[in-house]
Design a protein around this motif. Structure first.
Motif, mmCIF file in Angstrom:
data_model
loop_
_atom_site.group_PDB
_atom_site.id
_atom_site.type_symbol
_atom_site.label_atom_id
_atom_site.label_comp_id
_atom_site.label_asym_id
_atom_site.label_seq_id
_atom_site.Cartn_x
_atom_site.Cartn_y
_atom_site.Cartn_z
ATOM 1 N N ALA A 1 0.845 -1.199 0.000
ATOM 2 C CA ALA A 1 0.000 0.000 0.000
ATOM 3 C C ALA A 1 0.873 1.239 0.000
ATOM 4 O O ALA A 1 1.959 1.251 0.607
ATOM 5 C CB ALA A 1 -0.935 -0.005 1.206
ATOM 6 N N GLN A 2 0.385 2.287 -0.648
ATOM 7 C CA GLN A 2 1.117 3.551 -0.706
ATOM 8 C C GLN A 2 0.135 4.697 -0.541
ATOM 9 O O GLN A 2 -0.955 4.698 -1.132
ATOM 10 C CB GLN A 2 1.866 3.665 -2.036
ATOM 11 N N VAL A 3 0.525 5.671 0.291
ATOM 12 C CA VAL A 3 -0.296 6.856 0.555
ATOM 13 C C VAL A 3 0.520 8.083 0.198
ATOM 14 O O VAL A 3 1.658 8.226 0.652
ATOM 15 C CB VAL A 3 -0.742 6.906 2.032
ATOM 16 N N ALA A 4 -0.054 8.980 -0.599
ATOM 17 C CA ALA A 4 0.612 10.219 -0.985
ATOM 18 C C ALA A 4 -0.285 11.403 -0.651
ATOM 19 O O ALA A 4 -1.515 11.277 -0.595
ATOM 20 C CB ALA A 4 0.935 10.203 -2.479
ATOM 21 N N GLY A 5 0.365 12.551 -0.406
ATOM 22 C CA GLY A 5 -0.387 13.778 -0.139
ATOM 23 C C GLY A 5 -0.529 14.115 1.323
ATOM 24 O O GLY A 5 -1.272 15.040 1.677
ATOM 25 N N VAL A 6 0.164 13.393 2.228
ATOM 26 C CA VAL A 6 0.091 13.679 3.666
ATOM 27 C C VAL A 6 1.499 13.679 4.245
ATOM 28 O O VAL A 6 2.395 13.011 3.743
ATOM 29 C CB VAL A 6 -0.784 12.639 4.413
ATOM 30 N N ARG A 7 1.691 14.474 5.327
ATOM 31 C CA ARG A 7 2.970 14.491 6.030
ATOM 32 C C ARG A 7 2.971 13.529 7.213
ATOM 33 O O ARG A 7 3.979 12.919 7.520
ATOM 34 C CB ARG A 7 3.275 15.907 6.533
ATOM 35 N N SER A 8 1.823 13.435 7.888
ATOM 36 C CA SER A 8 1.765 12.567 9.066
ATOM 37 C C SER A 8 1.836 11.106 8.648
ATOM 38 O O SER A 8 1.510 10.742 7.512
ATOM 39 C CB SER A 8 0.473 12.822 9.857
ATOM 40 N N GLN A 9 2.256 10.262 9.569
ATOM 41 C CA GLN A 9 2.469 8.845 9.281
ATOM 42 C C GLN A 9 1.153 8.070 9.328
ATOM 43 O O GLN A 9 0.517 7.973 10.369
ATOM 44 C CB GLN A 9 3.447 8.261 10.292
ATOM 45 N N PRO A 10 0.711 7.509 8.196
ATOM 46 C CA PRO A 10 -0.523 6.709 8.206
ATOM 47 C C PRO A 10 -0.296 5.367 8.895
ATOM 48 O O PRO A 10 0.841 4.956 9.153
ATOM 49 C CB PRO A 10 -0.838 6.528 6.714
ATOM 50 N N GLN A 11 -1.412 4.686 9.169
ATOM 51 C CA GLN A 11 -1.364 3.341 9.738
ATOM 52 C C GLN A 11 -2.267 2.426 8.925
ATOM 53 O O GLN A 11 -3.339 2.841 8.463
ATOM 54 C CB GLN A 11 -1.812 3.343 11.202
ATOM 55 N N LEU A 12 -1.819 1.177 8.772
ATOM 56 C CA LEU A 12 -2.597 0.169 8.054
ATOM 57 C C LEU A 12 -3.211 -0.789 9.066
ATOM 58 O O LEU A 12 -2.514 -1.313 9.936
ATOM 59 C CB LEU A 12 -1.708 -0.590 7.074
ATOM 60 N N LYS A 13 -4.500 -1.033 8.933
ATOM 61 C CA LYS A 13 -5.205 -1.965 9.804
ATOM 62 C C LYS A 13 -5.713 -3.130 8.961
ATOM 63 O O LYS A 13 -6.507 -2.940 8.035
ATOM 64 C CB LYS A 13 -6.382 -1.280 10.502
ATOM 65 N N VAL A 14 -5.239 -4.336 9.292
ATOM 66 C CA VAL A 14 -5.718 -5.570 8.649
ATOM 67 C C VAL A 14 -6.306 -6.425 9.755
ATOM 68 O O VAL A 14 -5.583 -7.091 10.496
ATOM 69 C CB VAL A 14 -4.588 -6.307 7.918
ATOM 70 N N GLY A 15 -7.629 -6.389 9.886
ATOM 71 C CA GLY A 15 -8.259 -7.063 11.020
ATOM 72 C C GLY A 15 -7.836 -6.386 12.315
ATOM 73 O O GLY A 15 -7.992 -5.183 12.499
#
Length: 470
Positions: free
Chosen positions: A231-245
């Motif tokens: 997964a890749q997220v663009a357009g944000v400075r803060s650190q995203p998180q991935l939730k799988v279950g």
């Protein structure tokens, strides 16, 4: 080099004054140093950016207030060290009880006209002067053990060392994230979330790519167990998180110095019913998820194994797997449980059942095996099929009892020899003597096998080896 006593005295006074000043300074600033160390450890652990923005700001304000309070206390806690205090410190460190330095500064008040009093006063000053030559200054000792009995300063130092080992490579970026809380409000237009799903190669399924689209219902994602997710997220400075279950994993910045260039993560999907991307404490993209478990393969006999016209063993079977069968084997065991007569046909690894459909999800076929040369031919055995899939999982069939096909002999002598072989296999060690005697009887009638010397010698050797347990 011998220093002038007065000059040495002054040097010791300055050293004593410096020791007292250092003790004052350390006692005044150690709370500030401890708070700074704790803050540095928290920053290097990169803990603050993962908190909600309001909590992040609250912690920064609390540390700011603590720093201001400790700085004020430190400023007020340091005072100029007087000469009298330095003199007293010097006398105390030297172990003097009567304060000789003070005595040297005293003047004779009464009896100045009395010659005897003046001589006595001079002797006293001389004695004090000799004592002054033994002066020394001890190292500063602020007495931290009394003020910090729990040794919290050591805990802070330990945290700083660990945090430095963890975050020293990108310390500047971590300090920036800690001191500048993210207030960004990312609009749907500037947010770009892309997901790649690559099923395991053995499933034969093609990779899937999709992008998050705002204000549209996300489709349900169905993936095999063990699928690789990128997964890749663009357009944000803060650190995203991935939730799988129930599993939560942070993204990593593609460029630590410029996090706005994007974040990415790579992980394996093993379980869960939803897939979500969280940004700044809010879930921005959510997909329903179904993880398809890899089932174990199954196999069974479709017909009882049969003996062909050429005395071969024909096995009929049906094998199935959700992604493909990789191997089918036939295992045999003596019906009576005995194994001393020799290894099972195919050994401990079994007999491979060849098929042109290996790799397919469903195989309905049969296999021919020639076991007539094996010692177990003509014996009662138990047959069992085992199947493996490409993932290494196994499945077994039920067990079937049958007599292994054996070669047909029409010559009477051959029939008698085969009968003795079966008796030897069935009776094992107890039948050696009887079988040896019977072979001698057969060998003693050469006209029955056309007086063939080779047959005679073979029978005699076999009988002798059985008789002498060779």
């Amino acid at each position: 080099m011998i220093l002038n006593p007065r000059f040495r005295h002054q040097i010791l006074l300055w050293l004593a004054r410096g020791a007292l000043l250092w003790e004052q300074i350390w006692l005044a600033v150690w709370p500030l140093v401890a708070a700074a160390g704790l803050f540095i450890a928290i920053v290097l652990f990169d803990f603050l950016p993962h908190l909600p923005v309001w909590f992040h700001i609250l912690i920064l304000l609390a540390f700011t207030a603590a720093f201001a309070l400790f700085v004020r206390n430190a400023w007020q806690g340091v005072r100029t060290v007087s000469e009298a205090a330095a003199r007293h410190r010097l006398e105390t460190d030297s172990g003097f009880k009567h304060r000789p330095l003070t005595a040297l500064e005293d003047r004779l008040v009464g009896g100045s006209d009395d010659e005897a009093a003046q001589r006595l006063w001079a002797v006293h000053r001389e004695r004090m002067a000799r004592a002054v030559r033994m002066l020394r200054v001890a190292l500063p000792s602020p007495g931290m053990a009394r003020r910090d009995p729990l040794a919290l300063r050591a805990v802070v130092l330990f945290l700083v060392v660990i945090a430095f080992a963890v975050g020293h490579r990108d310390a500047a970026a971590r300090f920036e994230r800690a001191l500048l809380p993210s207030f960004e409000r990312v609009s749907d237009a500037q947010l770009d979330i892309s997901v790649w799903l690559t099923p395991p190669a053995y499933t034969g399924q093609a990779p899937v790519f999709f992008k998050w689209t705002p204000k549209e219902a996300e489709p349900k994602i169905r993936v095999p167990e063990g699928t690789l997710l990128l997964a890749q997220v663009a357009g944000v400075r803060s650190q995203p998180q991935l939730k799988v279950g129930e599993k939560i994993s942070p993204f990593s910045a593609i460029d630590q110095k410029q996090p706005e260039k994007g974040h990415r993560i790579e992980t394996t999907v093993e379980a869960g019913n939803r897939l979500a991307v969280e940004i700044a404490g809010k879930e921005r993209a959510v997909w329903p998820l179904e993880v398809i478990a890899d089932k174990a393969p199954t196999i069974d006999f479709t017909e009882p194994p049969q003996k062909t016209s050429r005395s071969q063993l024909q096995v009929f079977f049906l094998a199935e797997d959700d992604y493909g069968v990789s191997e089918i084997r036939l295992f045999t065991a003596r019906a009576d449980g005995k194994t001393a007569a020799g290894p099972a046909p195919g050994g401990t690894e079994g007999l491979i059942m060849p098929s042109a459909n290996i790799g397919k999800k469903k195989i309905k076929s049969s296999s021919l095996q020639d076991l007539t040369a094996h010692p177990w031919a003509g014996q009662s055995v138990k047959l069992r099929l085992v199947v493996k899939d490409v993932h290494g999982q196994q499945g077994e069939s039920k067990t079937i009892d049958m007599v292994l096909p054996e070669r047909l002999f029409t010559h009477p002598v051959a029939q008698e020899i085969i009968a003795q072989r079966k008796k030897l296999i069935a009776g094992m060690d107890d039948s050696r003597g009887d079988v040896s005697a019977e072979l001698d009887v057969i060998a003693g009638r050469p006209w029955r096998y056309r007086e063939d010397t080779t047959v005679f010698l073979a029978l005699r050797v076999a009988a002798s080896r059985l008789a002498y347990d060779l």
